[in-house]
Design an enzyme around this catalytic site. Sequence first.
Site, mmCIF file in Angstrom:
data_model
loop_
_atom_site.group_PDB
_atom_site.id
_atom_site.type_symbol
_atom_site.label_atom_id
_atom_site.label_comp_id
_atom_site.label_asym_id
_atom_site.label_seq_id
_atom_site.Cartn_x
_atom_site.Cartn_y
_atom_site.Cartn_z
ATOM 1 N N CYS A 164 -1.456 6.751 1.072
ATOM 2 C CA CYS A 164 -1.104 5.628 0.208
ATOM 3 C C CYS A 164 0.409 5.427 0.312
ATOM 4 O O CYS A 164 1.180 6.371 0.091
ATOM 5 C CB CYS A 164 -1.504 5.987 -1.223
ATOM 6 N N CYS A 206 0.381 -1.216 2.839
ATOM 7 C CA CYS A 206 -0.551 -0.629 1.862
ATOM 8 C C CYS A 206 -1.823 -0.346 2.642
ATOM 9 O O CYS A 206 -2.288 -1.199 3.404
ATOM 10 C CB CYS A 206 -0.823 -1.624 0.722
#
Length: 213
Positions: free
Chosen positions: A69, A168
């Site tokens: 992440c 992302c």
Amino acid sequence: MIGFIDSGIGGLSVLKEVEKLNLGESLIYLKDSKNSPYGNKSYKKIYRIIESDVKDLIGIGCKIIVIACNTATAVCITKLRSKFKDVTFVGTEPNINSPIRDEKQNILVLCTSATKKHCEHLKNAPNNVLVYPLKNFAKAIDNGKTINYKKMFMGIDPLIYDAVVLGCTHYIFRLNELKVIFKNATFYASHTGVAKRVKDLYNIKNFENGESN
Ligand code: DGL
């Protein structure tokens, strides 16, 4: 055992790449839906969540932990590395070096609000770089929602960008839709680079422990 953490499905793109490398090691994915999305939370809260996830993975025997992440990496990885010294952490960062190497002129970095705050250094890039935060895109992807892209990219001209960086890990799951909007762009993601790093560190760790792979 190698652990992976993300707020939703995004980090699965990283896990799938690691799976392809056949390391012969168990992989475990912590999908932290309870705390999703990370990107709109304060740094303090994000750190608290990730530290607790890390402790869970350490508790079940993970020696390598992949922060799959960008948001959690940007906010937490330095502190995690200094706090949990016996663990090898692999982070995920927006792959900005590849479009710079490819001499792309107009680079758009899509990421969460929290990640954007960690992209200040990109102002010094020789190329035209715009870091564009997307507030609810990751959550909408987790929920399988239809996206109003016109609204999401209001205020920018998608056709001027020759490079789009997926900052992302969730966004790759909507790559086909993004390609329709950013017609002139090459897309850059991080999952393959992160997987390669996992393999390298895994091999180094095995070598140090006297095992061969
Ligand atoms: N996959 C996470 C990232 O790469 C999603 C962030 C979120 O939960 O907002 O940033």
